[in-house]
Scaffold this active site. Sequence first.
Site, mmCIF file in Angstrom:
data_model
loop_
_atom_site.group_PDB
_atom_site.id
_atom_site.type_symbol
_atom_site.label_atom_id
_atom_site.label_comp_id
_atom_site.label_asym_id
_atom_site.label_seq_id
_atom_site.Cartn_x
_atom_site.Cartn_y
_atom_site.Cartn_z
ATOM 1 N N GLY A 232 0.833 -1.200 0.000
ATOM 2 C CA GLY A 232 0.000 0.000 0.000
ATOM 3 C C GLY A 232 0.866 1.247 0.000
ATOM 4 O O GLY A 232 1.999 1.246 -0.507
ATOM 5 N N SER A 233 0.340 2.285 0.604
ATOM 6 C CA SER A 233 1.013 3.583 0.515
ATOM 7 C C SER A 233 2.334 3.657 1.255
ATOM 8 O O SER A 233 3.102 4.605 1.077
ATOM 9 C CB SER A 233 0.084 4.680 1.044
ATOM 10 O OG SER A 233 -1.068 4.722 0.238
#
Lengths: 409, 465
Positions: B215-216
């Site tokens: 993810g981020s």
Amino acid sequence: MILALFVMGAVSLTGFTSVSIATERPILDGLWLAAGHFTVTAIFVALVRGLGVKERTLIITAATLVAIGLLVQYRVSPELAQAQLVWYMIALAVAAVVVYFIKDPGMLERYKYILGIVGLVLLLSPIPFGVVRGGARLWIDFGPISFQPAELAKIMLAVFFAAYLADRYRQLSSGSDRLMRLPRLADVGPLIAMWVISMLVLVLERDLGSSLIFFSLFLVLLYVATARWLYPVIGLGLFTAGAWASYYVFDHVSLRINVWLDPWTDFFGSGYQVAQAQLAFATGGIAGRGLGQGSPELIPAAATDFPLAVIGEELGLIGVGLVILLIILLVGRGFSIALNTQDLFTKLLATGLASAIGLQALVIIGGVTKAIPMTGVTLPFVSYGGSSLLTNSLILALLLRIRPNGGES
Amino acid sequence: MSVLGSPANGRIRALFRIILGLFLALFLYIAYLQTIAADGTAGRSENTRTAFEEFESPRGSILSSDGVVLAESVADGQGGFVRKYPLGSVAAHLVGYDSFRFGSTGVERARSAILSGISGGRLFDRFLRLGVPGDDSGRDVVLTIDSVLQQLAADQLGSRNGAVVMLRIDDGAILAAHSYPSFNPGQIDTELPNLRERTDAPLLNRAFQGLYTPGSTFKVITAASALDSGVATPDSTLSSPSVLTIEGGDITNHGRENCGDLSISEAFARSCNTAFAALGVEVGESALFETARSFGFERSMIDVLPTNPSRLPAGGVEDDLDLGWTSAGQGRTLASPLQMAIVAAVIAGDGRLASARLIESDLRGADSLIDRAVIPREIAEELQKMMERVVASGTGRAASVPGIRVAGKTGTAELADAADHAWFIGYAPATAPQVAVAVIVENGGSGGAVAAPIAGKLLEAAISR
């Protein structure tokens, strides 16, 4: 001689004490065995010296191997070692009697046919009378005492082979001026006869080991007497062919071969003993796990057939090397006696007796280590067993009496 | 009768040489069995010899760095010893188990030679002792784990599937590494068959072996690569529309938020996907992946226990759309919690990578540390400011700790067929970093809401110790 005796005693004392402590048994048990072994050996040495025997390498080497064997048996069970010590006493007493009566083994030549026939009967006697133990028909029971006749047969047949070949070597080696000429049928007759007997032992007694030792003993003496290398080559070819055929025909032979090729697949079944020995050698490594620190209880028949695996685990490659070195010393000394004697019969006899020990050691060490298929013969002087110890002590007694100047000449 | 004496002697000598040769060959073969082939054969599962021996003598203890017993041998009153694990399931994946039935795992396995006291050197000692028993008990193994932080990690994660990894920045010491679901190593003899059956994989050490879409949190790497390659500077103005169309496919911001024109720092704090997708495409696949590899992707980050190296898309990205999603932390990239804790530690450590370590008592020379620059110091410092901003005013506010400046990055890894994974990676104090942390809660939802608070609690406890 006396010094060597005491060195052997001190080493065995250390060994027994170590095992006593490591296995938490009374130290006195081990001391008693070490003292018993030393005393029996010392009395034998004194007796044969009194009878004029000067040879010492053979006695000390054999006694050291017996001490190593006792150590393994004591490791497995103290009762076994005590029984073996009694056998050692009996065996050396009989050997001393032989040394006393047979001052010149050359005299045995006269009894070659009697000994040959008795030897043959003994070798084949388990076929009608024998009891099957451990998959092989090797034993004859006399009440409480069991006896492996093939062991004693070995000596008698060695005498017969030596006498027969000393008498007939000229005929058998005739035509040797033309190297590749095949011997006449009459000349290969004895070879064929011995091969048939060895096959009978293999098939009917299920004893690949005795069969192989008996037959190769004959081949060895045939070669030494006749100088014809074709004999052992043909002989080994015949034996291999016979064994190969029986692999396909007889289950007990194919089982042995299959276990040799792969003991792991049926680990908890037929392969167990050989696979456990492999694990024992591997776990032992170079220096071993220490006396009393291994697991001989995991190897079936550790004291009789597999003492080397116990040594390999607890004393490692160093211990195994020592045992092999002692056997080489024993065989080498036997050969050197053969080299120094003049009379052809005693020369062949000494060669045969020394070879018998060497060949048997090769067969069992090879089997235990999975170099060749396992066959249940004993490791000379080391394995537990009265017949074996008695036979090897008789071999010792005969070798002690073969002197450089020979007999009749 | 002595006519044949001399020629027969030649043959007897030849015979002896043959027998001697056979014995020598046999000895060499046995030497092979007992040396070269020995380890392989002795290590077979059929071999119960060393197992018997090990259970007959006390094994050394496994201790945490603060001296708490994680595993110890206790006499069973019948001459043998049983293994006790006082903390139960809390450090189970690190300590492992040591079972007569099932063998061993974890540090119990990795440091078995030390713990059992049976190693090559000692065997020769035994031979010299000729079997006289001496002190056969093993030695202790001390881990870098801090028992308080390990316990806190377990408490904070609770009964949510996931993992927590905490590292000390200056030497890479793993202070805590927890994985849930876990197991009780003391009951392995009866429980192992059930544990193996369970679909939630309680035996898997998620901290080292779990591989998740980052993810981020991956934007730390994308940002580092962009700044390092000069594609962006702290002063550049990036554009982050709600939807960015690349090669016919769409990259979207979380909740289709239009971030507008902004700096890289602001895009990082608000975790705007389209800005980082565009940066990644501009940086290019090879430079981006090179940066990821220098942070440790595709390598095992520790050798004591089994680990899974973090993965970059196998065979490279398919196209710029794939590269765009990869730059934003989606796509086929997979990272372990240990790897992402190391990413945070590298930033906190001014761009230097220290190898992670778990065994305090291991003897090791200074040169065995992987200590090398991953990214230039000034770029690390830039990312430090960006990560501080995430916690100060961005998506990671839930990780903040009163009185301590925390830096970090949230991640909400979107999955095709399940709820999002919640990620947080970070470190503290931002002024003089001491510890780095990575938290993942499987299918936990938003990283900022679920993972960040756990990280905050752990960082707070670590700083106060």
